[in-house]
Write an enzyme that holds these catalytic residues in place. Structure first.
Site, PDB file in Angstrom:
ATOM      1  N   LYS A  44       1.991   9.816  32.058  1.00  0.00           N
ATOM      2  CA  LYS A  44       2.020  10.683  33.338  1.00  0.00           C
ATOM      3  C   LYS A  44       2.775  11.896  33.038  1.00  0.00           C
ATOM      4  O   LYS A  44       2.436  13.058  33.541  1.00  0.00           O
ATOM      5  CB  LYS A  44       2.490   9.931  34.619  1.00  0.00           C
ATOM      6  CG  LYS A  44       1.743   8.682  35.018  1.00  0.00           C
ATOM      7  CD  LYS A  44       1.909   8.104  36.271  1.00  0.00           C
ATOM      8  CE  LYS A  44       1.884   9.144  37.475  1.00  0.00           C
ATOM      9  NZ  LYS A  44       0.442   9.319  37.860  1.00  0.00           N
ATOM     10  N   ASN A  47       0.944  14.166  30.686  1.00  0.00           N
ATOM     11  CA  ASN A  47      -0.512  14.686  31.410  1.00  0.00           C
ATOM     12  C   ASN A  47       0.067  16.084  32.330  1.00  0.00           C
ATOM     13  O   ASN A  47      -0.670  17.035  32.507  1.00  0.00           O
ATOM     14  CB  ASN A  47      -0.914  13.780  32.164  1.00  0.00           C
ATOM     15  CG  ASN A  47      -1.776  12.657  31.409  1.00  0.00           C
ATOM     16  OD1 ASN A  47      -1.806  12.855  30.199  1.00  0.00           O
ATOM     17  ND2 ASN A  47      -2.116  11.765  32.052  1.00  0.00           N
ATOM     18  N   ASP A 203     -10.702  12.203  50.805  1.00  0.00           N
ATOM     19  CA  ASP A 203     -10.309  12.653  52.029  1.00  0.00           C
ATOM     20  C   ASP A 203      -9.224  13.631  52.077  1.00  0.00           C
ATOM     21  O   ASP A 203      -8.824  13.886  53.106  1.00  0.00           O
ATOM     22  CB  ASP A 203     -10.011  11.223  52.943  1.00  0.00           C
ATOM     23  CG  ASP A 203     -10.884  10.426  53.188  1.00  0.00           C
ATOM     24  OD1 ASP A 203     -12.160  10.751  53.508  1.00  0.00           O
ATOM     25  OD2 ASP A 203     -10.895   9.061  53.194  1.00  0.00           O
ATOM     26  N   GLY A 204      -8.917  14.278  50.837  1.00  0.00           N
ATOM     27  CA  GLY A 204      -8.091  15.215  50.788  1.00  0.00           C
ATOM     28  C   GLY A 204      -6.852  14.898  50.480  1.00  0.00           C
ATOM     29  O   GLY A 204      -6.288  13.812  49.911  1.00  0.00           O
ATOM     30  N   ASP A 232      -2.188  13.365  38.169  1.00  0.00           N
ATOM     31  CA  ASP A 232      -1.440  14.213  37.258  1.00  0.00           C
ATOM     32  C   ASP A 232      -1.450  15.777  37.376  1.00  0.00           C
ATOM     33  O   ASP A 232      -0.631  16.698  37.600  1.00  0.00           O
ATOM     34  CB  ASP A 232      -1.110  13.880  35.879  1.00  0.00           C
ATOM     35  CG  ASP A 232      -0.728  12.414  35.719  1.00  0.00           C
ATOM     36  OD1 ASP A 232      -0.043  11.844  36.522  1.00  0.00           O
ATOM     37  OD2 ASP A 232      -1.371  11.744  35.045  1.00  0.00           O
ATOM     38  N   ASN A 256      -6.019  20.274  45.569  1.00  0.00           N
ATOM     39  CA  ASN A 256      -7.101  19.420  45.555  1.00  0.00           C
ATOM     40  C   ASN A 256      -8.195  19.913  44.809  1.00  0.00           C
ATOM     41  O   ASN A 256      -9.040  19.035  44.137  1.00  0.00           O
ATOM     42  CB  ASN A 256      -7.622  19.409  47.181  1.00  0.00           C
ATOM     43  CG  ASN A 256      -6.824  18.494  48.073  1.00  0.00           C
ATOM     44  OD1 ASN A 256      -6.096  17.869  47.498  1.00  0.00           O
ATOM     45  ND2 ASN A 256      -6.913  18.897  49.401  1.00  0.00           N
TER      46      ASN A 256
END
Length: 286
Positions: A44, A47, A203-204, A232, A256
């Site tokens: 993580k 990334n 769903d954002g 990440d 997003n």
């Protein structure tokens, strides 16, 4: 938005990802044949550092690898992406961290992490500038994350994954916490945190201030190839967007858009374009 993206220092994990892709995930005790195996850089922390660099930020990685071939490969990969690896320790007594990952045809995954060197490093000798943005996750020891919070005088961000109980002092030091909806449910104390970004997949995402929803943004419809690096990439993008001065809703929309780009890429460290591209996508959809 500032044209000069901020410097981001990521304190976190560096892993070799060993990925088996199959039609479906196995159930307990089941063996599935016909898988395709690949190895690639992951973790993580790494990334997020790579995503920040590819989005155009100045990225520094603080972490550790083993003194082995996998560790050398991880360092080469980070450097090739434009990440400063000066503060990545090479440990003689630990192997490089490894993640064993099974991914199905819909991009869903199961992951087992063997931390190795990720659990054996400290922040001794590492310093942060007063205006530096520091981004942590929980794939390294909690004491290291807490020490990073204590040392950071700038904008301190925690991606609270994998979910666990968090010391009150750590939450108080966080300027921003980033989680998915499952992690938000598993860490009740986040309802009192100053600022929390929560992702909801298709769903954002939304931003909460002391438990009150302050902003939200829809997700883009995309074909999923791999969800491993998407969260990440979202973290790196959100931090850069907020620190560049974007409003919460716009910053969520940008993140997003970056996450949507990431899930369409089979890599744990997806190819991304500079942040301004995603700012354009997000503002055009508002």
């Amino acid at each position: 938005m500032s044209t000069q993206l901020p410097a981001v220092t990521v304190v976190g994990s560096i892993n070799l990802d060993i990925i088996a892709t199959t039609d479906r995930l196995p159930t307990a005790g089941e063996t599935i044949g016909g898988g395709v195996l690949q190895q690639q850089p992951g973790g993580k922390g790494a990334n997020q550092a790579v995503a920040a660099a590819r989005l155009g930020g100045s990225a520094r990685m603080v972490g550790a690898v083993g003194d082995d071939a996998q560790g050398r490969l991880m360092l080469e990969s980070l450097s090739a992406a434009g990440v400063d690896t000066t503060d990545v320790a090479v440990l003689d007594d630990d192997a490089t961290g490894t993640a064993l990952i099974v991914v199905d045809r819909d991009g869903e995954n199961q992951i087992v992490v063997c931390p190795g060197a990720n659990s054996g490093f400290s922040l001794e000798g590492v310093s942060f500038a007063p205006d530096e943005t520091v981004l942590c996750q929980l794939e390294v020891g909690l004491p290291v994350v807490l020490e990073a919070g204590r040392k950071s005088a700038g904008f301190f961000v925690l991606n609270a994954a994998p979910a666990m109980d968090l010391p009150a002092e750590l939450l108080e030091r966080c300027d921003l916490v980033i989680v998915n909806e499952s992690e938000y449910a598993l860490i009740p104390a986040l309802a009192e945190a100053k600022l929390v970004a929560v992702t909801y997949g298709k769903d954002g995402s939304a931003m909460f201030e002391h438990g009150r929803k302050a902003a939200e943004a829809p997700a883009a419809a995309v074909t999923v190839a791999n969800t491993i690096g998407a969260g990440d990439a979202f973290c790196a993008a959100l931090v850069l967007a907020l620190r560049a001065g974007l409003a919460h809703a716009t910053a969520l929309g940008v993140a997003n858009a970056v996450g949507a780009d990431a899930v369409g890429d089979p890599s744990s460290q997806p190819a991304l374009t500079p942040l301004a591209h995603y700012v354009g996508l997000a503002t055009s959809s508002l």
